[in-house]
Design an enzyme around this catalytic site. Sequence first.
Site, PDB file in Angstrom:
ATOM      1  CG  ASN A  35      -5.503  18.932  -2.875  1.00 32.85           C
ATOM      2  OD1 ASN A  35      -5.262  19.056  -1.672  1.00 32.85           O
ATOM      3  ND2 ASN A  35      -6.735  18.849  -3.360  1.00 32.85           N
ATOM      4  CD  GLU A  36      -0.809  24.161  -7.050  1.00 32.94           C
ATOM      5  OE1 GLU A  36      -0.504  23.234  -7.825  1.00 32.94           O
ATOM      6  OE2 GLU A  36      -1.184  25.279  -7.459  1.00 32.94           O
TER       7      GLU A  36
END
Length: 644
Positions: free
Chosen positions: A176-177
């Site tokens: 989850n950037e």
Amino acid sequence: MIAEEQLCNLTDISYKEAGIYENTRFEKIHNVVYDDSDNASAIVAREIGDLIRSKQARNETCVLGLATGSSPIKVYEELIRLHKEEGLSFKNVVTFNLDEYYPMTKQNAQSYYYFMHEYLFNHIDIPEKNINIPKGDLDPDDILDFCVNYEKKIKSFGGLDFQLLGIGRTGHIGFNEPGSHYNSRTRLITLDHLTRSDASTAFLGLENVPKKAITMGIRTVMDAKRVVLLAWGQNKAEIVKEAVEGEISSKVPATYLQEHHNTTFVMDSGAASELTRIKTPWLVGPCEWTSELTRKSVVWLCNHTGKSILRLTDKDYNDNGMESLLTLEGSSYDLNIKMFNVLQHTITGWPGGKPDSDDTKRPERSNPAKKRVIIFSPHPDDDVISMGGTFDRLVEQGHEVHIAYQTSGNIAVSNHEAMKFAEVAAALDPEDQLYKKIIHHIRNNEEFNIDAPEVRQLKGLIRQKESLGATRYVGIPDSQAHFLNLPFYETGAIKKRPLSDDDVAIMCDVIREIKPHQIYAAGDLADPHGTHKVCLDALFKALEILKHEDFMKDCWVWLYRGAWHEWDMHEIEMAVPMSPDQVLRKRRAIFFHQSQKDGVMFQGDDSREFWVRAEERNKETASRYHKLGLADYAAIEAFKRYFY
Ligand code: F6R
């Protein structure tokens, strides 16, 4: 502040016993700090093991969310040990991995599927059907369905009982950037440049790193009943601070965990080093003013105020939470002079001790005037990269300097580099079968695959001869260059064997043979594959075995850094200055390691070549001394003493 129920939910009291447990007004996530990651990983594994057992006792399934990457490796090793030695069964365990690169086949050694089997699943009794890992080889049209079903499947087991996480330097959890929404679920995501560049070592180049991944979402993770995030090493320190102390923001997805009711960050001292209570404890509350903390705080105050030591005033100390230090020391005048002298006394142009001089205020003893010295170099170039200037001085000042290269460093020689040497040798002796065989192997092997033994030997020899080029240039006879080829390293792959008695015995033998007055070793623990740490462990184990022998009473150990990071100012106990000419000599010595120039295979997350890193770090250390008000040198190599 940690919510009351969060504390009650912590399942393992040992986190509070063994780790430093404190919460400060700065911290918004419960966290514990251990001296090293081995101990910490064992405690996390124990929590997982206890959970599995308690579920077993109730005939329930235990649902684990698992991570890949370097952080969980030791937790998995310990789980395997618990399985093999303490009968921990995984028959009631169902796992869901956080993520997988996309596109990626299961067979690819870089896939998380491969990783999980290699590091955990192949060694425990978990039924294959209980293992869930996002698929990297899906048809693009099938991704959405797959993701929806992944979520459904997690739910069908009653959700995740325990989620293990690492943290990326972008602040990602799973993949989850930055930008990921709080409500995100399992989906396809584009990887950040920094994440790809951190992975580029394993993929042997940025261009080989996939651009996308399938990852569980933030919400998937937040729904877990318990979350433990692991962070090891100094290069995680900045992002850990942001996650624990920063405001909740999609810019640092790990900050979302501040809202999770049962999360613990488990860290080693490197990863925790930027937390306010550790970096600047005087800003948090009362502290015990040890000499190290005093030094650390004064250096910090200089940086903070932009002043040199002798310009600091009572007001500076009082305004920055250090009034209790002033009370102890009298006045800023006394304290400043004392600290100036402490730092001044770390500087010496005589790393082997200055003969016939008063050594009470020098870092090294003057006697014996001519010392026997061993420089342990984990890879064949760390000696000159990290302490080339000091090495040069020791030789010039008449000490008997031995270099012991601990590993062959063979995996870091590229195929095209090895081919050059093989072809020259083959051209000199066209009938020779060995060279033909080597050329054939190199031509037919991908860079990723394990080399044939002959190719590994050639690559090791290339590095050995490069080292001899450098040691001859500095001026020691070949008989004083020792190539230990420690067996733990010789797997031909990035993954090494654990340290064995054979490795330690080789270390003991060379120390016994030389009976050194000084040992230098790499205390530089941030190298990407952990080889420096294993090499240092090998030395520490050897010292444990040898410490009662007579000659060891005279042996001092100094730790250097340089290839990957540098000591902090307050840690430095010996600072060896270099003139501009000496900087150039050091550069030339590093240049002998041609196979490690111009785009090395294992660059780490620093894009600079090793000689540039070394020069910039040494220049930086010198400028830090200067900014504190000490002399202005071109460069400084720094050392910390190790007491065994
Ligand atoms: C891995 C994952 C990532 C890693 C993170 C840290 O499954 O989801 O979030 O945990 O990139 O990686 P390491 O542990 O290699 O530093």
